[in-house]
Design an enzyme around this catalytic site. Structure first.
Site, PDB file in Angstrom:
ATOM      1  N   ARG A  79      -2.988   8.311   2.378  1.00 45.09           N
ATOM      2  CA  ARG A  79      -1.869   7.441   1.988  1.00 45.09           C
ATOM      3  C   ARG A  79      -0.942   8.078   0.967  1.00 45.09           C
ATOM      4  NH1 ARG A  79      -3.762   1.510   0.611  1.00 45.09           N
ATOM      5  NH2 ARG A  79      -3.987   2.531  -1.427  1.00 45.09           N
ATOM      6  N   ARG A  84       1.002  -5.775  -4.962  1.00 42.35           N
ATOM      7  CA  ARG A  84       0.944  -6.671  -3.810  1.00 42.35           C
ATOM      8  C   ARG A  84       1.420  -8.098  -4.100  1.00 42.35           C
ATOM      9  NH1 ARG A  84      -1.413  -4.152   0.509  1.00 42.35           N
ATOM     10  NH2 ARG A  84      -2.608  -2.281   0.016  1.00 42.35           N
ATOM     11  N   LYS A  92       8.353   0.775   5.504  1.00 44.72           N
ATOM     12  CA  LYS A  92       7.248   1.606   5.052  1.00 44.72           C
ATOM     13  C   LYS A  92       5.940   1.093   5.597  1.00 44.72           C
ATOM     14  CE  LYS A  92       4.558   0.106   2.540  1.00 44.72           C
ATOM     15  NZ  LYS A  92       3.650  -0.615   1.645  1.00 44.72           N
ATOM     16  N   THR A  93       5.087   1.911   6.137  1.00 46.94           N
ATOM     17  CA  THR A  93       3.677   1.617   6.356  1.00 46.94           C
ATOM     18  C   THR A  93       3.010   2.743   7.116  1.00 46.94           C
ATOM     19  OG1 THR A  93       2.061   0.289   7.544  1.00 46.94           O
ATOM     20  CG2 THR A  93       4.278   0.173   8.353  1.00 46.94           C
ATOM     21  N   MET A 118      -8.274   3.810   8.605  1.00 47.12           N
ATOM     22  CA  MET A 118      -7.643   2.679   7.932  1.00 47.12           C
ATOM     23  C   MET A 118      -6.596   2.017   8.821  1.00 47.12           C
ATOM     24  SD  MET A 118      -6.075   2.768   4.088  1.00 47.12           S
ATOM     25  CE  MET A 118      -7.508   2.551   3.036  1.00 47.12           C
ATOM     26  N   GLY A 128       0.801  -1.219   0.000  1.00 47.89           N
ATOM     27  CA  GLY A 128       0.000   0.000   0.000  1.00 47.89           C
ATOM     28  C   GLY A 128       0.835   1.272   0.000  1.00 47.89           C
ATOM     29  N   ASP A 130       0.446   2.269   8.728  1.00 49.45           N
ATOM     30  CA  ASP A 130      -0.216   1.634   9.872  1.00 49.45           C
ATOM     31  C   ASP A 130       0.584   1.734  11.163  1.00 49.45           C
ATOM     32  OD1 ASP A 130      -2.077   0.960   8.051  1.00 49.45           O
ATOM     33  OD2 ASP A 130      -1.615  -1.180   8.001  1.00 49.45           O
ATOM     34  N   ASP A 172       5.600  -7.694   5.968  1.00 48.09           N
ATOM     35  CA  ASP A 172       5.634  -8.875   5.101  1.00 48.09           C
ATOM     36  C   ASP A 172       6.646  -8.722   3.975  1.00 48.09           C
ATOM     37  OD1 ASP A 172       3.806 -10.287   6.523  1.00 48.09           O
ATOM     38  OD2 ASP A 172       2.082  -9.779   5.260  1.00 48.09           O
TER      39      ASP A 172
END
Lengths: 546, 546
Positions: free
Chosen positions: B423, B141, B198-199, B246, B77, B201, B172
């Site tokens: 994002r 992905r 990276k994220t 999110m 993402g 979240d 992951d």
């Protein structure tokens, strides 16, 4: 009370004023005015406030004015900059005479009627300078239209020795401000009423009002989000984003956001109405763009949708009209039927044209139209999630084309609705300055004994120094329109003009934007930094004033 | 190609680098490392990349390095700042030797396997400096986990004479980067693999990684919107806004946004799981706060909800588990029943506890759980609109209390879901600098012959000058976890720690925030202006590093 770093630093911003409002002011009056239409009727309804001249402020000489107390009201939906109108008003009345007082009526026009108010003091107002929101005194949707409300308001006006009420609101609130001004003038109460043009929707504008405050900040906030979504869309390359934008009657917000962000598709309600397009035709246009982009391997895109779209589609309007009548007449024998029987019942009772329209609707929407009704028995159009309705119908159309071998892409949709995200953003430099100037103008209109005027600021695409401030008689902007079955004097609502420059600029580019990917990413509103980034008005305003 | 004023001006921003990365660099190696758990198993699975030392960069002497070509991949993402990682990487490899080349594989890890790439040149990259999005080379992905993928990738690596692959991704993707590094090392292919954290979240962090890039910008963007909604809420005083954020697995985003905006309620999935709360208990807590505020005349509020909430509620997890088994075993005799019979069927076949949970669910959600299943026959939890589910259940609870005379307010809800809005925002100064430093570190890890490392930058709450850059062996962050029924070596995901400072700070304040109205309005990200506004890291990071 904790405040954010931005609030702390932004509090120190000193809004820029037009040269004429920087010091003492005198007024220059123009020729008598007349209303935009129905002159005889408007004149008859507003004998005391009709025909007054346009007013412009120019630099004047300091002279002591009599003591005045003012009451201010925020009316209707939030718009960025309301607190700055009040700050401008406060600073100007205190400058005129430090004994002057400013009262804020609480939670909208209802505060006047119910005698709910606070005095706005220097300490109190400093916390709200350059902030978004209407939380300083709250807002509300009570309509000031009845004589008993006017008389009830007068009690508190007398008690607080208030000589003028300033109403900050949209077209309806300013229409009512004028009715109130006329009433107090006719009764010789000696209470002035002044309006200020507020609305994120952009539909309160005309030859005198270049723009309403809040439109600049709200559209920039929505454009920030749309730009971010476009960038995501162009990175992931797998979704069509359907973005609905707040604004029930006009499509100015969608149009401005389209000019700022160059999405693949932007629907303009006024065009759809003018061309008498069916919902099916609207859907087919979107599906064609989707299919064309799919041929180039681009199974992604962004569609902007004005909130009021559905009501502008003539065929849907006719269907809703007939459904309202049908359900009102036969609601009883219909409501106990089961789902399929209800559908059959409706289809067999509608006219052929409306039955055909009903049949094209997805099941969920059809049920919403035939079941959920408001307390007056009317279909609740606002419950329809237009963004989902359109994407579902596009998906169905594409599935049909895929079967016929005419389409060979993938279609997945995401949905968004932006409204509350922008109505209370901290005002952009433009709105901060514009609102402060409007408040200052309102104070000067009061000090000069005017009533039934709206504060205005013009030449707003030039530098702030060169802005021109003044007042416009509210009757000048009125005509007669049917509201709830009755002819009423109202300020004419500004819809998107199909021969105006903003729409024509959009129309000239949209095919390119649909086929290619020409997204523009405006980013968030900047309060500091290069003037090119911080101090630009909207594209709509620039194009209109060119 | 038209670009916005902000993009034009922002392109000139020169990200700040830690002192150690400003000139020539040498490496200091620490002691050998071991994995956070399951050392024996991880060591066995990664014989060539296990136990390597931590690396820190310090100023060194200029020395010519051999020519290197690097391939870079964006995985998963979007997160703000990806383009700056690539810019940092590009500038550093060109500085090492102007003959060096940087290739970008297109649309994620699939680009390596399918040999889709472009060369990244100076002209090309300049358009993307300091911009959001992953559109420079796209992302995807595809999971790199199979040997044939590794071998297929090797073909293009050989063809382009690439000596290292840099993979920018989440937990992951970095796990897979390590598997790839180990594979190429075991085969002695001489191809290095380096990861970057990276994220948005926030769940890829640990003792070595202070934060993942994108979290800063995304949470600031969401907080801007939440603040605007809070201000609207506090102005109109008539809605409860339910805002879903999110992030499927951890609640870091919701927690950070709560710390920034002080909403009335913020749900933290990890706490709900730890306390084994039922959905009904969650709903009751919200309803209690609504009722309490109503007693004070405040029929409005803001609730933040992490996207993954439902899956963290243990009772719902158990229900879904049994439903999956039940529908898999008896789907056939069940699917032709009518709606009511289906419900009866399910209720009579579930265990007592799960039947009770099922009965508390609103009808729509219950149907979604019992009907809509994915291709593997599993319940599709992600289709549940948690924000609407909660507000419906709260409304039902309040209606019950009203009947019992325990509640006497009005409750109307608005719903929002923020994800795509943040994002791809243009990176904040923090993310712009952090990403550029990560890219520079990655280049230095490559130049120093390292593989199986992730680039890191530490001490990030200090001034950029004092940040410390280096590398961490990916195996050091691994443990064994069950994934799709199999034990796998993976980077341990960072959930919200209930005894960590960010959560404890929130927990100490939340009752006050629920009862009073203590909203904070952060406003939009600023790129210019006072450092207090422009250059602050997230509250989470500051509290964790205190």
């Amino acid at each position: 009370m904790e405040i954010s770093a931005l609030q702390k630093e932004r509090a120190a911003y000193q809004p820029k004023l037009p040269k004429a409002l920087q010091g003492a002011v005198k007024i220059v009056e123009g020729a008598p005015t007349k209303s935009v239409d129905n002159q005889e009727e408007i004149k008859k309804l507003f004998p005391n406030t009709y025909g007054m001249p346009l007013i412009e402020f120019v630099p004047g000489e300091e002279n002591n004015t009599k003591r005045i107390n003012i009451g201010v009201i925020l009316s209707g939906g939030q718009a960025p900059g309301g607190h700055n109108v009040i700050s401008g008003l406060f600073d100007a009345v205190k400058k005129l005479n430090s004994e002057n007082r400013l009262y804020g009526f609480l939670m909208g026009p209802g505060g006047l009627v119910d005698h709910k108010y606070i005095e706005i003091t220097a300490d109190f107002i400093d916390k709200y300078r350059n902030t978004g929101g209407f939380d300083m005194i709250g807002s509300g949707r009570t309509k000031l239209e009845k004589e008993d409300q006017f008389e009830k308001g007068l009690e508190i006006i007398r008690k607080l020795d208030i000589s003028a009420i300033v109403i900050i609101g949209g077209d309806d609130s300013n229409t009512n401000a004028c009715v109130l001004a006329e009433y107090y003038a006719a009764k010789k109460y000696g209470v002035q009423v002044i309006g200020c043009p507020k609305t994120i929707d952009g539909d309160l504008k005309n030859d005198q009002i270049e723009t309403s405050f809040g439109f600049d900040t709200a559209t920039k906030t929505y454009s920030e989000l749309i730009g971010n979504i476009e960038r995501d869309c162009n990175s992931a390359r797998k979704y069509w984003h359907f973005v609905k934008l707040m604004g029930r009657s006009a499509s100015h917000i969608a149009l401005e956001c389209a000019l700022q962000t160059q999405p693949n598709i932007c629907l303009i309600s006024e065009e759809i109405e003018a061309k008498d397009m069916t919902l099916n035709a609207v859907v087919e246009n979107i599906a064609k763009a989707v299919a064309h982009r799919a041929e180039q391997g681009n199974n992604f895109g962004v569609v902007l949708i004005p909130e009021g779209l559905i009501e502008f589609i003539p065929a849907i309007g006719r269907l809703i009209q007939e459904l309202n009548d049908l359900l009102a007449a036969h609601g009883a024998d219909y409501k106990d039927l089961d789902k399929d029987a209800q559908r059959e019942y409706i289809l067999s009772h509608l006219s052929k044209e409306n039955a055909a329209t009903f049949e094209t609707l997805p099941e969920g929407v059809a049920r919403q139209l035939s079941l959920d009704r408001d307390p007056h028995g009317n279909v609740q159009v606002s419950l329809i999630e237009t963004e989902k309705l359109l994407s579902e119908m596009v998906a169905a159309k594409l599935a049909k084309w895929a079967k016929e071998g005419k389409y060979n892409g993938t279609f997945a949709a995401q949905h968004h609705f932006f409204g509350y995200e922008g109505r209370c953003a901290a005002p952009s430099n433009f709105d901060a300055d514009y609102c402060y100037a409007l408040g200052t103008s309102a104070a000067q209109l009061v000090a000069n004994g005017k009533t039934g005027y709206m504060a205005i600021v013009k030449n707003t695409t030039a530098k702030t120094d060169e802005w021109r401030a003044g007042g416009v008689p509210i009757t000048m902007m009125m005509n007669m329109e049917k509201r709830n079955g009755e002819m009423k004097p109202v300020i004419r609502k500004a819809l998107v003009e199909l021969d105006g420059k903003p729409f024509k600029t959009f129309a000239a580019k949209r095919d390119e934007w649909a086929m290619n990917t020409e997204y523009v990413y405006p980013g968030p509103i900047q309060y500091w930094g290069p003037a090119e980034v911080c101090d630009q008005p909207t594209k709509t305003l620039v194009l209109e004033q060119e």
